[in-house]
Design a protein around this motif. Structure first.
Motif, PDB file in Angstrom:
ATOM      1  N   ALA A 192      30.786  38.043  42.264  1.00  0.00           N
ATOM      2  CA  ALA A 192      31.361  39.338  42.665  1.00  0.00           C
ATOM      3  C   ALA A 192      30.998  40.391  41.636  1.00  0.00           C
ATOM      4  CB  ALA A 192      32.880  39.226  42.771  1.00  0.00           C
ATOM      5  N   GLY A 193      30.524  41.528  42.112  1.00  0.00           N
ATOM      6  CA  GLY A 193      30.166  42.623  41.208  1.00  0.00           C
ATOM      7  C   GLY A 193      29.364  43.657  41.968  1.00  0.00           C
ATOM      8  N   PHE A 248      24.267  42.957  37.611  1.00  0.00           N
ATOM      9  CA  PHE A 248      24.913  41.954  38.465  1.00  0.00           C
ATOM     10  C   PHE A 248      23.931  41.462  39.529  1.00  0.00           C
ATOM     11  CE2 PHE A 248      26.712  41.278  42.670  1.00  0.00           C
ATOM     12  CZ  PHE A 248      27.460  40.140  42.438  1.00  0.00           C
ATOM     13  N   TYR A 275      26.214  39.895  30.932  1.00  0.00           N
ATOM     14  CA  TYR A 275      25.257  39.379  31.924  1.00  0.00           C
ATOM     15  C   TYR A 275      24.208  38.425  31.329  1.00  0.00           C
ATOM     16  CZ  TYR A 275      27.479  41.613  35.814  1.00  0.00           C
ATOM     17  OH  TYR A 275      28.412  41.929  36.778  1.00  0.00           O
ATOM     18  N   VAL A 319      32.069  41.420  47.873  1.00  0.00           N
ATOM     19  CA  VAL A 319      31.942  42.867  47.603  1.00  0.00           C
ATOM     20  C   VAL A 319      33.155  43.589  48.197  1.00  0.00           C
ATOM     21  CG1 VAL A 319      29.469  43.290  47.375  1.00  0.00           C
ATOM     22  CG2 VAL A 319      30.447  42.913  49.625  1.00  0.00           C
ATOM     23  N   THR A 334      31.729  37.925  35.780  1.00  0.00           N
ATOM     24  CA  THR A 334      31.777  38.242  34.345  1.00  0.00           C
ATOM     25  C   THR A 334      33.195  38.569  33.938  1.00  0.00           C
ATOM     26  OG1 THR A 334      31.262  40.541  34.867  1.00  0.00           O
ATOM     27  CG2 THR A 334      29.428  39.150  34.154  1.00  0.00           C
ATOM     28  N   SER A 335      33.972  39.164  34.881  1.00  0.00           N
ATOM     29  CA  SER A 335      35.270  39.768  34.578  1.00  0.00           C
ATOM     30  C   SER A 335      35.025  40.948  33.628  1.00  0.00           C
ATOM     31  CB  SER A 335      36.227  38.744  33.970  1.00  0.00           C
ATOM     32  OG  SER A 335      37.529  39.286  33.902  1.00  0.00           O
ATOM     33  N   THR A 341      37.780  31.156  41.285  1.00  0.00           N
ATOM     34  CA  THR A 341      37.112  32.118  40.400  1.00  0.00           C
ATOM     35  C   THR A 341      37.282  31.666  38.952  1.00  0.00           C
ATOM     36  OG1 THR A 341      37.484  33.985  41.901  1.00  0.00           O
ATOM     37  CG2 THR A 341      37.217  34.514  39.567  1.00  0.00           C
ATOM     38  N   SER A 361      26.957  46.143  39.870  1.00  0.00           N
ATOM     39  CA  SER A 361      25.935  46.828  39.062  1.00  0.00           C
ATOM     40  C   SER A 361      24.544  46.231  39.283  1.00  0.00           C
ATOM     41  CB  SER A 361      26.297  46.715  37.574  1.00  0.00           C
ATOM     42  OG  SER A 361      26.251  45.356  37.182  1.00  0.00           O
ATOM     43  N   ALA A 375      41.209  34.539  43.626  1.00  0.00           N
ATOM     44  CA  ALA A 375      40.768  35.465  42.575  1.00  0.00           C
ATOM     45  C   ALA A 375      41.469  35.061  41.277  1.00  0.00           C
ATOM     46  CB  ALA A 375      41.123  36.890  42.961  1.00  0.00           C
ATOM     47  N   ASP A 376      41.092  35.694  40.157  1.00  0.00           N
ATOM     48  CA  ASP A 376      41.691  35.269  38.895  1.00  0.00           C
ATOM     49  C   ASP A 376      41.750  36.425  37.910  1.00  0.00           C
ATOM     50  OD1 ASP A 376      42.917  33.256  37.391  1.00  0.00           O
ATOM     51  OD2 ASP A 376      41.070  32.812  36.325  1.00  0.00           O
TER      52      ASP A 376
HETATM   53  C1  LIG Z   1      34.639  42.356  44.853  1.00  0.00           C
HETATM   54  C2  LIG Z   1      34.931  42.106  43.408  1.00  0.00           C
HETATM   55  C3  LIG Z   1      35.831  41.092  43.057  1.00  0.00           C
HETATM   56  C4  LIG Z   1      36.157  40.859  41.714  1.00  0.00           C
HETATM   57  N1  LIG Z   1      37.070  39.877  41.397  1.00  0.00           N
HETATM   58  C5  LIG Z   1      37.438  39.704  40.097  1.00  0.00           C
HETATM   59  C6  LIG Z   1      38.424  38.732  39.731  1.00  0.00           C
HETATM   60  O1  LIG Z   1      38.966  37.989  40.571  1.00  0.00           O
HETATM   61  N2  LIG Z   1      38.785  38.637  38.426  1.00  0.00           N
HETATM   62  C7  LIG Z   1      38.212  39.424  37.450  1.00  0.00           C
HETATM   63  O2  LIG Z   1      38.569  39.263  36.279  1.00  0.00           O
HETATM   64  N3  LIG Z   1      37.250  40.335  37.768  1.00  0.00           N
HETATM   65  C8  LIG Z   1      36.874  40.505  39.050  1.00  0.00           C
HETATM   66  N4  LIG Z   1      35.918  41.439  39.366  1.00  0.00           N
HETATM   67  C9  LIG Z   1      35.309  42.258  38.274  1.00  0.00           C
HETATM   68  C10 LIG Z   1      33.887  41.796  37.940  1.00  0.00           C
HETATM   69  O3  LIG Z   1      33.878  40.496  37.397  1.00  0.00           O
HETATM   70  C11 LIG Z   1      33.234  42.761  36.929  1.00  0.00           C
HETATM   71  O4  LIG Z   1      33.991  42.808  35.733  1.00  0.00           O
HETATM   72  C12 LIG Z   1      33.156  44.173  37.453  1.00  0.00           C
HETATM   73  O5  LIG Z   1      32.683  44.190  38.785  1.00  0.00           O
HETATM   74  C13 LIG Z   1      32.232  45.040  36.563  1.00  0.00           C
HETATM   75  O6  LIG Z   1      30.930  44.510  36.543  1.00  0.00           O
HETATM   76  P1  LIG Z   1      29.751  45.175  37.401  1.00  0.00           P
HETATM   77  O7  LIG Z   1      29.649  46.607  36.912  1.00  0.00           O
HETATM   78  O8  LIG Z   1      28.551  44.378  37.097  1.00  0.00           O
HETATM   79  O9  LIG Z   1      30.149  45.129  38.836  1.00  0.00           O
HETATM   80  C14 LIG Z   1      35.565  41.661  40.705  1.00  0.00           C
HETATM   81  C15 LIG Z   1      34.634  42.649  41.067  1.00  0.00           C
HETATM   82  C16 LIG Z   1      34.306  42.877  42.396  1.00  0.00           C
HETATM   83  C17 LIG Z   1      33.301  43.945  42.744  1.00  0.00           C
END
Ligand SMILES: Cc1cc2nc3c(=O)[nH]c(=O)nc-3n(C[C@H](O)[C@H](O)[C@H](O)COP(=O)(O)O)c2cc1C
Length: 375
Positions: free
Chosen positions: A214-215, A220, A146, A233, A126-127, A94, A217, A56-57
């Protein structure tokens, strides 16, 4: 339907993915920046036939972050090092699309793929928008993330096909190094990026690196339905995950892709003992490192090895766990899982005893992607 066996991934995150795990006597307090620690864990996971290491990052930090994020290795650097001490396990890094540059990322991951002889994966996330300030992108906002990611992925996938598989002849006798008709420029212009290509590296044994995302929404899911092969997830809610998987696979089919080509990878932090009592003692041991009043969320995979293996089998057979991704909250978390749970999963016939491939794509039984320019 392909009948795949369960796949296993291991997240190595140094001192752990918590605020207080670093205080445990068995965790080196500098594990997040200790190469020997990463090497030891990578070899441990490979000896247990795990399919991929996963990192992860984080892209922006402040004093309130978990200790692991405060001082850690960059993913491609550490995985390049680990590629030299492993042979079959996948290496997934990542890198956030919101901050990076697509030509550079395509080049870095493709290089890792060739260095490791076909074992690289990229977790394209996306982070959150906080990191934009570190990457000169404060003119962008959350709503850009996105659309930008979609462009980023189209570019990286296109660049990875810059050369057809038989483009390089390297015939010393005739003096022909390569066939220019098998080299392709991308010539991409979008709202966020413009990239001509071609990329200066040929494809690897696995065709191209495996793309994880990973995400959660809806935005996403739309991007993932077009570009993801593995979905990371949260693994804390079975019913939620079931609904999420059905909806995501529906969108994948709407894109004309086979839902079989998308693997669901919930992440868990198992705490396992020979008995339930032993597992609960381990949980209490970690909680004793936390300030009074703090408790760990109860792990989904907590208890005796038999109980944990049964739960994993249930998630796997229900189609919500193609890959089980584990991290270790307890310092001996990998060791306990490998010694106690893996043999039961093998006994049940749902996890392999030997590697059947030595590319990440092969380990995951994902199809070989033909070059999009191939006639
Ligand atoms: C299972 C999972 C793992 C994630 N791992 C990271 C990560 O390693 N580093 C990071 O900056 N964000 C991580 N995120 C955050 C996503 O990149 C994103 O910012 C967040 O899920 C919000 O977007 P979404 O509403 O589309 O899910 C992770 C999210 C999920 C659900």
């Amino acid at each position: 339907m392909i009948e795949r066996k369960l796949k296993l991934g291991g997240i190595i995150d140094g001192v752990g993915w918590s605020y207080f795990g670093w205080r445990h006597p068995d965790i080196p307090a500098n594990a997040s920046e200790k190469i020997d620690f990463y090497v030891e864990k990578a070899i441990q996971l490979e000896n247990a036939k795990f399919d991929t290491i996963f990192l992860a990052d984080v892209s922006h930090i402040g004093p309130g972050m978990i200790p692991h994020y405060l001082s850690m290795f960059e993913g491609i650097s550490i995985l390049s090092a680990l590629s030299m001490v492993t042979h079959s396990i996948g290496l997934t890094a990542t890198i956030a699309t919101s901050y990076a540059d697509p030509f550079t990322v395509a080049r870095q991951i493709a290089s890792l793929d060739k260095i490791s002889n076909g074992r690289a994966g990229w977790n394209a996330i996306t982070s959150n928008p906080g990191g934009l300030a570190n990457y000169s992108r404060t003119h962008l906002s959350k709503s850009d993330l996105y659309p930008l990611k979609e462009e980023f992925l189209v570019i990286v996938e296109g660049l990875w096909d810059s050369y057809e598989d038989d483009a390089f002849i390297r015939d010393k006798k005739s003096g022909v190094f390569f066939d220019p008709s098998k080299m392709h420029s991308l010539n991409y212009t979008g709202n966020y990026f413009s990239v001509d290509g071609p990329l200066n590296i040929s494809r690897s044994r696995q065709g191209r690196p495996v793309i994880s995302q990973a995400g959660t929404s809806s935005a996403f899911m739309d991007v993932a339905a077009r570009h993801a092969e593995v979905i990371m997830v949260p693994g804390d809610n079975f019913d939620y995950l079931k609904g999420f998987t059905v909806e995501l696979k529906r969108r994948v089919e709407n894109q004309g892709r086979s839902p079989n080509d998308l693997l669901i990878m919930p992440s868990h932090s198992p705490i396992v003992g020979k008995t339930e009592k032993e597992a609960l003692e381990k949980l209490r041991e970690i909680e004793s490192l936390m300030p009074i009043g703090h408790r760990l969320p109860r792990p989904q995979l907590l208890g005796s090895a038999e109980h944990v293996a049964e739960k994993i089998e249930h998630w796997y057979r229900a189609g919500v766990m193609d890959i089980l991704l584990i991290r270790q909250d307890y310092p001996a978390g990998f060791e306990d899982f490998i010694k106690l749970v893996v043999p039961i999963l093998q006994e049940k016939g749902i996890f392999k005893k030997e590697y059947e491939a030595n590319t990440l794509r092969g380990n995951l039984e994902l199809p070989y992607p033909e070059n999009s320019y191939k006639e």
